[in-house]
Structure formats: C-alpha cells, structure tokens
Design a protein around this motif. Structure first.
Motif, PDB file in Angstrom:
ATOM      1  N   LEU A  86      21.648 -39.697  10.118  1.00 52.68           N
ATOM      2  CA  LEU A  86      22.981 -39.246  10.499  1.00 52.68           C
ATOM      3  C   LEU A  86      23.140 -39.200  12.012  1.00 52.68           C
ATOM      4  O   LEU A  86      24.214 -39.442  12.527  1.00 52.68           O
ATOM      5  CB  LEU A  86      23.251 -37.859   9.891  1.00 52.68           C
ATOM      6  N   ARG A  87      22.087 -38.852  12.718  1.00 50.83           N
ATOM      7  CA  ARG A  87      22.159 -38.758  14.170  1.00 50.83           C
ATOM      8  C   ARG A  87      22.038 -40.122  14.842  1.00 50.83           C
ATOM      9  O   ARG A  87      22.351 -40.268  16.002  1.00 50.83           O
ATOM     10  CB  ARG A  87      21.063 -37.826  14.684  1.00 50.83           C
ATOM     11  N   ALA A  88      21.502 -41.106  14.158  1.00 47.96           N
ATOM     12  CA  ALA A  88      21.353 -42.472  14.686  1.00 47.96           C
ATOM     13  C   ALA A  88      20.671 -42.474  16.046  1.00 47.96           C
ATOM     14  O   ALA A  88      21.054 -43.195  16.948  1.00 47.96           O
ATOM     15  CB  ALA A  88      22.713 -43.161  14.766  1.00 47.96           C
ATOM     16  N   ARG A  89      19.648 -41.672  16.205  1.00 47.52           N
ATOM     17  CA  ARG A  89      18.966 -41.550  17.486  1.00 47.52           C
ATOM     18  C   ARG A  89      17.992 -42.681  17.774  1.00 47.52           C
ATOM     19  O   ARG A  89      17.718 -42.978  18.913  1.00 47.52           O
ATOM     20  CB  ARG A  89      18.178 -40.232  17.536  1.00 47.52           C
ATOM     21  N   TRP A  90      17.419 -43.273  16.760  1.00 49.79           N
ATOM     22  CA  TRP A  90      16.337 -44.206  17.010  1.00 49.79           C
ATOM     23  C   TRP A  90      16.692 -45.621  16.591  1.00 49.79           C
ATOM     24  O   TRP A  90      15.853 -46.428  16.312  1.00 49.79           O
ATOM     25  CB  TRP A  90      15.067 -43.726  16.304  1.00 49.79           C
ATOM     26  N   ASP A  91      17.963 -45.923  16.590  1.00 51.32           N
ATOM     27  CA  ASP A  91      18.418 -47.243  16.197  1.00 51.32           C
ATOM     28  C   ASP A  91      18.628 -48.169  17.384  1.00 51.32           C
ATOM     29  O   ASP A  91      19.271 -49.189  17.248  1.00 51.32           O
ATOM     30  CB  ASP A  91      19.755 -47.115  15.438  1.00 51.32           C
ATOM     31  N   TRP A  92      18.105 -47.794  18.538  1.00 50.33           N
ATOM     32  CA  TRP A  92      18.314 -48.600  19.732  1.00 50.33           C
ATOM     33  C   TRP A  92      17.445 -49.841  19.682  1.00 50.33           C
ATOM     34  O   TRP A  92      16.234 -49.757  19.521  1.00 50.33           O
ATOM     35  CB  TRP A  92      17.975 -47.801  20.983  1.00 50.33           C
ATOM     36  N   PRO A  93      18.020 -50.998  19.888  1.00 57.78           N
ATOM     37  CA  PRO A  93      17.209 -52.219  19.897  1.00 57.78           C
ATOM     38  C   PRO A  93      16.278 -52.286  21.097  1.00 57.78           C
ATOM     39  O   PRO A  93      15.307 -53.029  21.086  1.00 57.78           O
ATOM     40  CB  PRO A  93      18.247 -53.343  19.938  1.00 57.78           C
ATOM     41  N   ASP A  94      16.555 -51.490  22.132  1.00 55.87           N
ATOM     42  CA  ASP A  94      15.751 -51.532  23.347  1.00 55.87           C
ATOM     43  C   ASP A  94      14.529 -50.621  23.296  1.00 55.87           C
ATOM     44  O   ASP A  94      13.723 -50.618  24.208  1.00 55.87           O
ATOM     45  CB  ASP A  94      16.625 -51.185  24.559  1.00 55.87           C
ATOM     46  N   HIS A  95      14.370 -49.812  22.249  1.00 52.59           N
ATOM     47  CA  HIS A  95      13.171 -48.965  22.157  1.00 52.59           C
ATOM     48  C   HIS A  95      11.972 -49.834  21.790  1.00 52.59           C
ATOM     49  O   HIS A  95      11.978 -50.513  20.775  1.00 52.59           O
ATOM     50  CB  HIS A  95      13.363 -47.854  21.133  1.00 52.59           C
TER      51      HIS A  95
END
Length: 185
Positions: free
Chosen positions: A139-148
């Motif tokens: 729900l928070r979508a915190r770790w969906d970054w393609p740059d991580h």
C-alpha cells in the motif's frame, strides 16, 4: 514532478503530489523528524540532497551549523571528494540503496574520509525486513523504485557501516519502515 522519488516535492509542495503518492507524506515527515532529532554543529554536509529539502530543514533547526548540500552532479560519493573540506556531520539519507553493494562500500569509505576525527555520519535506508514482512508495504509503494540497487536489513546495515566506522548505532525508525544509523569516525 516525480513525487515518488523526491522527498522535497512531497514535503514542500504536498498540494502538487498526485493522489497515488499522498500516502507517502506522513511517513516522510516522521523520517525527517528523526533526522532532525540529531543535534548538529559546525560544518554539515547533506549528500544526495534531492533539491535540498532536508539540508534546508537542518539549517533552520540548527542555525549555528554551516550546512552544505551536494547532489550527484556535484559529488558522486563513489568517487573521492573533489575538495579537501572535512565535516563534523554528514547526512546520507535515502542514498545508499541507489548504489550496488560494492559501490556503497566505496561511498562509505569516501564519506568516512570527508569527516573530521570524531565526526558523525547519519544514514537512513529502507528496511528490507519491513518490506518482506508487511502487507502495508504494497500500500505504501515504498520499494517499487526501479533505481534501488540493494536493500538493507538491520544486520546488513550494521555490517556495512562497521567496515568503516568504529561506533555504529542502528535503529528502526517510523514503525520500522526505515533503518536509521548514527556512525562516529
């Protein structure tokens, strides 16, 4: 506005944040509160400053500090600093996860070099344990970054930081969403 990856956009212009990302704002405010809870004096550097939102808040909260901010264009922390200045405190918040593991070790060594003896490094990173164990993460979508490029757990962050720093204190912050660390050279 890429509101998902720029904290300054969410903190300074919440009215412009798309509805899909507004739920990130309270978490960001709580993380910044933790960052600002560490008293600083002297020369302070915010690396990976993302427009300077946190550096500006540090300067306001601790007016006796002289605060510099640099982003990747000014100093890629994977390289030795292009200047000889040394700092009392360096903030490296939400940066290390954007580097591959071997790059983050190089970056930590360079940050160590940029500190005065006894200086402190303050770090925040997303907590992988929270990511793996919490349905609210979706729900928070915190770790969906393609740059991580990497994720940290408590023991992983502690191990990475102890390679350079003699004193390291790591704690979960904002309900464990992030890990915060204070390291002393």
């Amino acid at each position: 506005m890429d509101s998902q990856d720029r904290i300054g956009d969410r903190l300074d212009h919440p009215e412009l944040v798309p509805e899909a990302f507004k739920h990130l704002i309270p978490d960001d405010l709580a993380r910044v509160e933790w960052i600002l809870s560490h008293e600083v004096t002297g020369r302070v550097l915010d690396v990976g400053c993302s427009g300077g939102a946190i550096a500006t808040r540090i300067a306001v909260k601790w007016p006796s500090a002289v605060v510099w901010r640099v982003d990747k264009a000014q100093w890629d922390i994977r390289q030795v600093a292009p200047y000889s200045d040394r700092f009392d405190t360096i903030f490296c918040t939400e940066v290390l996860e954007h580097l591959f593991p071997h790059e983050s070790q190089i970056a930590l060594a360079n940050l160590w070099r940029a500190l005065i003896p006894g200086g402190q490094l303050i770090v925040t990173v997303p907590n992988r344990h929270y990511f793996e164990s919490s349905i609210t993460t979706r729900l928070r979508a915190r770790w969906d970054w393609p740059d991580h490029k990497q994720y940290f757990t408590y023991p992983g962050l502690l191990h990475a930081l102890h390679r350079q720093f003699k004193t390291v204190m790591v704690e979960p912050i904002v309900d464990g969403i992030w890990l915060g660390a204070v390291c002393v050279k």
